[in-house]
Design an enzyme around this catalytic site. Structure first.
Site, PDB file in Angstrom:
ATOM      1  N   GLY A 291      -0.268   4.142  -5.433  1.00  0.00           N
ATOM      2  CA  GLY A 291      -0.015   2.861  -6.087  1.00  0.00           C
ATOM      3  C   GLY A 291       1.348   2.781  -6.758  1.00  0.00           C
ATOM      4  O   GLY A 291       1.769   1.710  -7.170  1.00  0.00           O
TER       5      GLY A 291
ATOM      6  N   ILE B 151       0.840  -1.194   0.000  1.00  0.00           N
ATOM      7  CA  ILE B 151       0.000   0.000   0.000  1.00  0.00           C
ATOM      8  C   ILE B 151       0.880   1.251   0.000  1.00  0.00           C
ATOM      9  O   ILE B 151       1.908   1.290   0.677  1.00  0.00           O
ATOM     10  CB  ILE B 151      -0.884   0.019   1.269  1.00  0.00           C
ATOM     11  CG1 ILE B 151      -1.757  -1.227   1.323  1.00  0.00           C
ATOM     12  CG2 ILE B 151      -1.726   1.294   1.346  1.00  0.00           C
ATOM     13  CD1 ILE B 151      -2.294  -1.542   2.702  1.00  0.00           C
ATOM     14  N   CYS B 152       0.442   2.283  -0.733  1.00  0.00           N
ATOM     15  CA  CYS B 152       1.072   3.605  -0.653  1.00  0.00           C
ATOM     16  C   CYS B 152       0.004   4.654  -0.921  1.00  0.00           C
ATOM     17  O   CYS B 152      -1.193   4.373  -0.806  1.00  0.00           O
ATOM     18  CB  CYS B 152       2.263   3.740  -1.611  1.00  0.00           C
ATOM     19  SG  CYS B 152       1.806   3.868  -3.348  1.00  0.00           S
ATOM     20  N   ARG B 153       0.395   5.855  -1.276  1.00  0.00           N
ATOM     21  CA  ARG B 153      -0.576   6.926  -1.494  1.00  0.00           C
ATOM     22  C   ARG B 153      -1.360   6.728  -2.794  1.00  0.00           C
ATOM     23  O   ARG B 153      -2.572   6.850  -2.822  1.00  0.00           O
ATOM     24  CB  ARG B 153       0.141   8.288  -1.510  1.00  0.00           C
ATOM     25  CG  ARG B 153      -0.814   9.471  -1.538  1.00  0.00           C
ATOM     26  CD  ARG B 153      -0.075  10.791  -1.459  1.00  0.00           C
ATOM     27  NE  ARG B 153       0.494  11.199  -2.730  1.00  0.00           N
ATOM     28  CZ  ARG B 153      -0.187  11.725  -3.747  1.00  0.00           C
ATOM     29  NH1 ARG B 153      -1.478  11.918  -3.650  1.00  0.00           N
ATOM     30  NH2 ARG B 153       0.422  12.067  -4.855  1.00  0.00           N
TER      31      ARG B 153
ATOM     32  N   MET C 159      -3.991   4.862  -1.139  1.00  0.00           N
ATOM     33  CA  MET C 159      -4.860   5.458  -0.120  1.00  0.00           C
ATOM     34  C   MET C 159      -5.696   6.606  -0.679  1.00  0.00           C
ATOM     35  O   MET C 159      -6.726   6.951  -0.104  1.00  0.00           O
ATOM     36  CB  MET C 159      -4.022   5.933   1.074  1.00  0.00           C
ATOM     37  CG  MET C 159      -3.386   4.801   1.873  1.00  0.00           C
ATOM     38  SD  MET C 159      -4.582   3.605   2.540  1.00  0.00           S
ATOM     39  CE  MET C 159      -5.366   4.599   3.825  1.00  0.00           C
TER      40      MET C 159
END
Length: 98
Positions: free
Chosen positions: A66, A62-64, A90
């Protein structure tokens, strides 16, 4: 590289409460909210934390947006880990956060 939409990840977590979630955003980004149960390992520290990641499990990255989780997924895949990248990150997450 395998990937899931944020909606697919939300459903997956609901059906697999023990799912391994690794959030590769920076600590200050995670402080604004993360998926419950996600472990924060900033992308820059990921290689150093490899011994802490269970190779026998599947991990959702997961990140901000992708992008960083995609880089993390490739890094882990190259080392024999089973990973799934959360597309949209996110920014597209509509589920619970903590």
């Amino acid at each position: 590289m395998k990937s899931m939409t944020t909606q697919e990840v939300q459903e997956y977590i609901k059906n697999n409460p023990e799912a391994s979630l690794i959030d590769v955003r920076e600590t200050e980004e995670v402080a604004a909210g993360k998926i419950p149960g996600a472990v924060n390992i900033p992308l820059g520290l990921l290689e150093f934390r490899l011994p802490d990641i269970d190779k026998s499990k599947e991990h959702i990255m997961i990140c901000r947006s992708g992008n960083r989780s995609g880089m993390a997924s490739r890094l882990l895949e190259d080392r024999g880990y089973n990973v799934i990248n959360m597309d949209g990150g996110m920014m597209n997450w509509e589920g619970d956060t903590e």
